[in-house]
Design a protein around this motif. Structure first.
Motif, PDB file in Angstrom:
ATOM      1  N   LEU A   7      16.677 -24.358  -3.731  1.00  0.00           N
ATOM      2  CA  LEU A   7      17.061 -24.933  -4.999  1.00  0.00           C
ATOM      3  C   LEU A   7      17.041 -23.737  -6.067  1.00  0.00           C
ATOM      4  O   LEU A   7      18.167 -23.790  -6.781  1.00  0.00           O
ATOM      5  CB  LEU A   7      16.127 -26.156  -5.387  1.00  0.00           C
ATOM      6  CG  LEU A   7      16.097 -27.267  -4.641  1.00  0.00           C
ATOM      7  CD1 LEU A   7      15.144 -28.183  -5.305  1.00  0.00           C
ATOM      8  CD2 LEU A   7      17.573 -27.973  -4.397  1.00  0.00           C
ATOM      9  N   GLU A   8      16.500 -22.956  -6.194  1.00  0.00           N
ATOM     10  CA  GLU A   8      16.403 -21.773  -6.869  1.00  0.00           C
ATOM     11  C   GLU A   8      17.854 -20.906  -6.437  1.00  0.00           C
ATOM     12  O   GLU A   8      18.481 -20.479  -7.542  1.00  0.00           O
ATOM     13  CB  GLU A   8      15.189 -20.756  -7.110  1.00  0.00           C
ATOM     14  CG  GLU A   8      13.929 -21.424  -7.474  1.00  0.00           C
ATOM     15  CD  GLU A   8      12.695 -20.990  -7.258  1.00  0.00           C
ATOM     16  OE1 GLU A   8      12.453 -19.899  -6.203  1.00  0.00           O
ATOM     17  OE2 GLU A   8      11.876 -20.874  -8.072  1.00  0.00           O
ATOM     18  N   LEU A   9      17.886 -20.465  -5.271  1.00  0.00           N
ATOM     19  CA  LEU A   9      19.292 -19.903  -4.774  1.00  0.00           C
ATOM     20  C   LEU A   9      20.494 -20.708  -5.352  1.00  0.00           C
ATOM     21  O   LEU A   9      21.655 -20.213  -5.660  1.00  0.00           O
ATOM     22  CB  LEU A   9      19.268 -19.962  -3.356  1.00  0.00           C
ATOM     23  CG  LEU A   9      20.396 -19.311  -2.673  1.00  0.00           C
ATOM     24  CD1 LEU A   9      20.788 -17.800  -3.124  1.00  0.00           C
ATOM     25  CD2 LEU A   9      20.407 -19.295  -1.125  1.00  0.00           C
ATOM     26  N   ILE A  10      20.305 -22.039  -5.199  1.00  0.00           N
ATOM     27  CA  ILE A  10      21.596 -22.922  -5.637  1.00  0.00           C
ATOM     28  C   ILE A  10      21.681 -22.796  -7.119  1.00  0.00           C
ATOM     29  O   ILE A  10      23.050 -22.642  -7.623  1.00  0.00           O
ATOM     30  CB  ILE A  10      21.344 -24.436  -5.073  1.00  0.00           C
ATOM     31  CG1 ILE A  10      21.410 -24.617  -3.800  1.00  0.00           C
ATOM     32  CG2 ILE A  10      22.069 -25.261  -6.161  1.00  0.00           C
ATOM     33  CD1 ILE A  10      21.073 -26.143  -3.305  1.00  0.00           C
ATOM     34  N   LEU A  11      20.669 -22.546  -7.892  1.00  0.00           N
ATOM     35  CA  LEU A  11      20.731 -22.462  -9.295  1.00  0.00           C
ATOM     36  C   LEU A  11      21.205 -21.182  -9.574  1.00  0.00           C
ATOM     37  O   LEU A  11      22.062 -21.091 -10.536  1.00  0.00           O
ATOM     38  CB  LEU A  11      19.238 -22.573 -10.000  1.00  0.00           C
ATOM     39  CG  LEU A  11      19.452 -22.425 -11.397  1.00  0.00           C
ATOM     40  CD1 LEU A  11      20.136 -23.612 -12.158  1.00  0.00           C
ATOM     41  CD2 LEU A  11      17.940 -22.682 -11.834  1.00  0.00           C
ATOM     42  N   GLN A  12      20.987 -20.335  -8.864  1.00  0.00           N
ATOM     43  CA  GLN A  12      21.597 -18.729  -9.234  1.00  0.00           C
ATOM     44  C   GLN A  12      23.197 -18.942  -9.098  1.00  0.00           C
ATOM     45  O   GLN A  12      23.905 -18.205  -9.601  1.00  0.00           O
ATOM     46  CB  GLN A  12      20.785 -17.791  -8.403  1.00  0.00           C
ATOM     47  CG  GLN A  12      19.393 -17.646  -8.702  1.00  0.00           C
ATOM     48  CD  GLN A  12      19.175 -17.537 -10.176  1.00  0.00           C
ATOM     49  OE1 GLN A  12      19.795 -16.748 -10.994  1.00  0.00           O
ATOM     50  NE2 GLN A  12      18.201 -18.434 -10.678  1.00  0.00           N
ATOM     51  N   LYS A  13      23.479 -19.288  -7.658  1.00  0.00           N
ATOM     52  CA  LYS A  13      24.837 -19.355  -7.183  1.00  0.00           C
ATOM     53  C   LYS A  13      25.673 -20.324  -8.198  1.00  0.00           C
ATOM     54  O   LYS A  13      26.804 -19.991  -8.333  1.00  0.00           O
ATOM     55  CB  LYS A  13      24.651 -20.117  -5.867  1.00  0.00           C
ATOM     56  CG  LYS A  13      24.283 -18.923  -4.730  1.00  0.00           C
ATOM     57  CD  LYS A  13      25.028 -17.703  -4.766  1.00  0.00           C
ATOM     58  CE  LYS A  13      24.330 -16.803  -3.547  1.00  0.00           C
ATOM     59  NZ  LYS A  13      24.683 -15.485  -3.685  1.00  0.00           N
ATOM     60  N   ALA A  14      25.194 -21.144  -8.645  1.00  0.00           N
ATOM     61  CA  ALA A  14      25.933 -22.294  -9.498  1.00  0.00           C
ATOM     62  C   ALA A  14      26.168 -21.479 -10.801  1.00  0.00           C
ATOM     63  O   ALA A  14      27.126 -21.620 -11.570  1.00  0.00           O
ATOM     64  CB  ALA A  14      25.195 -23.606  -9.826  1.00  0.00           C
ATOM     65  N   GLU A  65      17.413 -31.871   2.676  1.00  0.00           N
ATOM     66  CA  GLU A  65      17.338 -30.671   1.899  1.00  0.00           C
ATOM     67  C   GLU A  65      18.831 -30.755   1.298  1.00  0.00           C
ATOM     68  O   GLU A  65      19.006 -30.383   0.083  1.00  0.00           O
ATOM     69  CB  GLU A  65      17.009 -29.294   2.819  1.00  0.00           C
ATOM     70  CG  GLU A  65      15.748 -29.567   3.309  1.00  0.00           C
ATOM     71  CD  GLU A  65      15.334 -30.596   4.384  1.00  0.00           C
ATOM     72  OE1 GLU A  65      16.010 -30.797   5.095  1.00  0.00           O
ATOM     73  OE2 GLU A  65      13.846 -30.664   4.489  1.00  0.00           O
ATOM     74  N   ARG A  66      19.911 -30.829   2.232  1.00  0.00           N
ATOM     75  CA  ARG A  66      21.189 -30.722   1.884  1.00  0.00           C
ATOM     76  C   ARG A  66      21.609 -31.831   0.558  1.00  0.00           C
ATOM     77  O   ARG A  66      22.123 -31.375  -0.140  1.00  0.00           O
ATOM     78  CB  ARG A  66      22.184 -30.912   3.024  1.00  0.00           C
ATOM     79  CG  ARG A  66      23.489 -30.748   2.416  1.00  0.00           C
ATOM     80  CD  ARG A  66      24.658 -31.120   3.162  1.00  0.00           C
ATOM     81  NE  ARG A  66      26.237 -30.735   2.772  1.00  0.00           N
ATOM     82  CZ  ARG A  66      26.660 -31.059   1.751  1.00  0.00           C
ATOM     83  NH1 ARG A  66      26.291 -31.997   0.741  1.00  0.00           N
ATOM     84  NH2 ARG A  66      27.773 -30.572   1.449  1.00  0.00           N
ATOM     85  N   GLU A  67      21.090 -33.077   0.939  1.00  0.00           N
ATOM     86  CA  GLU A  67      21.350 -33.962  -0.248  1.00  0.00           C
ATOM     87  C   GLU A  67      20.719 -33.702  -1.272  1.00  0.00           C
ATOM     88  O   GLU A  67      21.078 -33.940  -2.391  1.00  0.00           O
ATOM     89  CB  GLU A  67      20.902 -35.490   0.400  1.00  0.00           C
ATOM     90  CG  GLU A  67      21.196 -36.322  -0.536  1.00  0.00           C
ATOM     91  CD  GLU A  67      22.754 -36.696  -0.650  1.00  0.00           C
ATOM     92  OE1 GLU A  67      23.025 -37.307  -1.577  1.00  0.00           O
ATOM     93  OE2 GLU A  67      23.845 -36.219   0.207  1.00  0.00           O
ATOM     94  N   LEU A  68      19.215 -33.141  -1.391  1.00  0.00           N
ATOM     95  CA  LEU A  68      18.650 -32.773  -2.508  1.00  0.00           C
ATOM     96  C   LEU A  68      19.338 -31.607  -3.196  1.00  0.00           C
ATOM     97  O   LEU A  68      19.489 -31.584  -4.487  1.00  0.00           O
ATOM     98  CB  LEU A  68      17.243 -32.250  -2.270  1.00  0.00           C
ATOM     99  CG  LEU A  68      16.277 -33.763  -1.900  1.00  0.00           C
ATOM    100  CD1 LEU A  68      15.066 -33.106  -1.328  1.00  0.00           C
ATOM    101  CD2 LEU A  68      15.849 -34.568  -3.183  1.00  0.00           C
ATOM    102  N   THR A 128       8.657 -28.748  -0.338  1.00  0.00           N
ATOM    103  CA  THR A 128       8.271 -27.601   0.432  1.00  0.00           C
ATOM    104  C   THR A 128       8.563 -26.205  -0.578  1.00  0.00           C
ATOM    105  O   THR A 128       9.403 -26.378  -1.370  1.00  0.00           O
ATOM    106  CB  THR A 128       8.664 -27.449   1.805  1.00  0.00           C
ATOM    107  OG1 THR A 128       9.991 -27.320   1.835  1.00  0.00           O
ATOM    108  CG2 THR A 128       8.210 -28.437   2.669  1.00  0.00           C
ATOM    109  N   ASP A 129       7.720 -25.011  -0.266  1.00  0.00           N
ATOM    110  CA  ASP A 129       8.150 -24.005  -0.909  1.00  0.00           C
ATOM    111  C   ASP A 129       9.614 -23.395  -0.561  1.00  0.00           C
ATOM    112  O   ASP A 129      10.404 -23.006  -1.112  1.00  0.00           O
ATOM    113  CB  ASP A 129       7.146 -22.873  -0.664  1.00  0.00           C
ATOM    114  CG  ASP A 129       5.650 -22.859  -1.235  1.00  0.00           C
ATOM    115  OD1 ASP A 129       5.678 -23.913  -2.002  1.00  0.00           O
ATOM    116  OD2 ASP A 129       4.900 -22.522  -0.634  1.00  0.00           O
ATOM    117  N   GLU A 130       9.978 -23.731   0.832  1.00  0.00           N
ATOM    118  CA  GLU A 130      11.359 -23.645   1.230  1.00  0.00           C
ATOM    119  C   GLU A 130      12.261 -24.442   0.547  1.00  0.00           C
ATOM    120  O   GLU A 130      13.259 -23.477   0.222  1.00  0.00           O
ATOM    121  CB  GLU A 130      11.260 -23.745   2.763  1.00  0.00           C
ATOM    122  CG  GLU A 130      10.522 -22.878   3.688  1.00  0.00           C
ATOM    123  CD  GLU A 130       9.268 -23.237   3.777  1.00  0.00           C
ATOM    124  OE1 GLU A 130       8.291 -22.328   3.938  1.00  0.00           O
ATOM    125  OE2 GLU A 130       8.593 -24.251   3.405  1.00  0.00           O
TER     126      GLU A 130
END
Length: 166
Positions: free
Chosen positions: A24-31, A123-126, A17-19
């Protein structure tokens, strides 16, 4: 510049999904913030067990499916030539395009099964597998208890910031 996510879905077991992509984009920025990586691109592909099994066998010599594989663009192998960057030749201060950090391949069926085993959302696992793969792109590994604990701590910190708690 900022970190960019390019993704492909090559499986049909789970709807991407878009969500999920936004998370995942947020995770990438935070990481990226955590690891002080400000720009680059990560290619993410969602696959089934058969596809990741073949990749695992071909590239790691392990004849079984796995949950996530990472292929860093900047790993140095003994057989590779070193790329020497000379800013005088391009008139730029930073390498061009140093953008591609690498590829992350995630088995969606594996992620679903593991989310059920651990009692949290798919979602958390992904998200966990994605940040795990990203850290591998940056050279982190988990070959012993110390390096595994370091990686786990970094992963959990990013997931907490992204709101993906257990």
């Amino acid at each position: 510049m900022s970190l960019q996510l390019a993704w492909e879905n090559e499986q049909n077991k789970y709807e991407i999904t878009d969500e999920l992509i936004t998370t995942l984009e947020l995770i990438l920025q935070k990481a990226g913030e955590q690891e002080q990586v400000n720009d680059g691109e990560v290619a993410l592909t969602f696959v089934d067990d058969e596809a990741i099994h073949e990749l695992n066998k071909e590239y790691r010599g392990i004849d079984r499916p796995t949950d996530v594989l990472s292929f860093a663009m900047h790993e140095s192998l003994d057989d590779e030539l070193d790329i020497v960057y000379d800013p005088a030749l391009t008139g730029q201060d930073t390498p061009l395009p140093g953008d591609m950090l690498g590829d992350i391949i995630i088995s969606v069926p594996r992620a679903i099964a593991q989310s059920e085993d651990y009692g949290h959302s798919v979602e958390r696992e992904l998200g966990f597998l994605f940040v795990h793969g990203f850290l591998h792109l940056l050279g982190y590994d988990h070959q012993d208890d110390e390096t595994e604990a370091e990686m786990m701590g970094k992963q959990e910190a990013v997931l907490q910031q992204a709101g993906l708690t257990r």
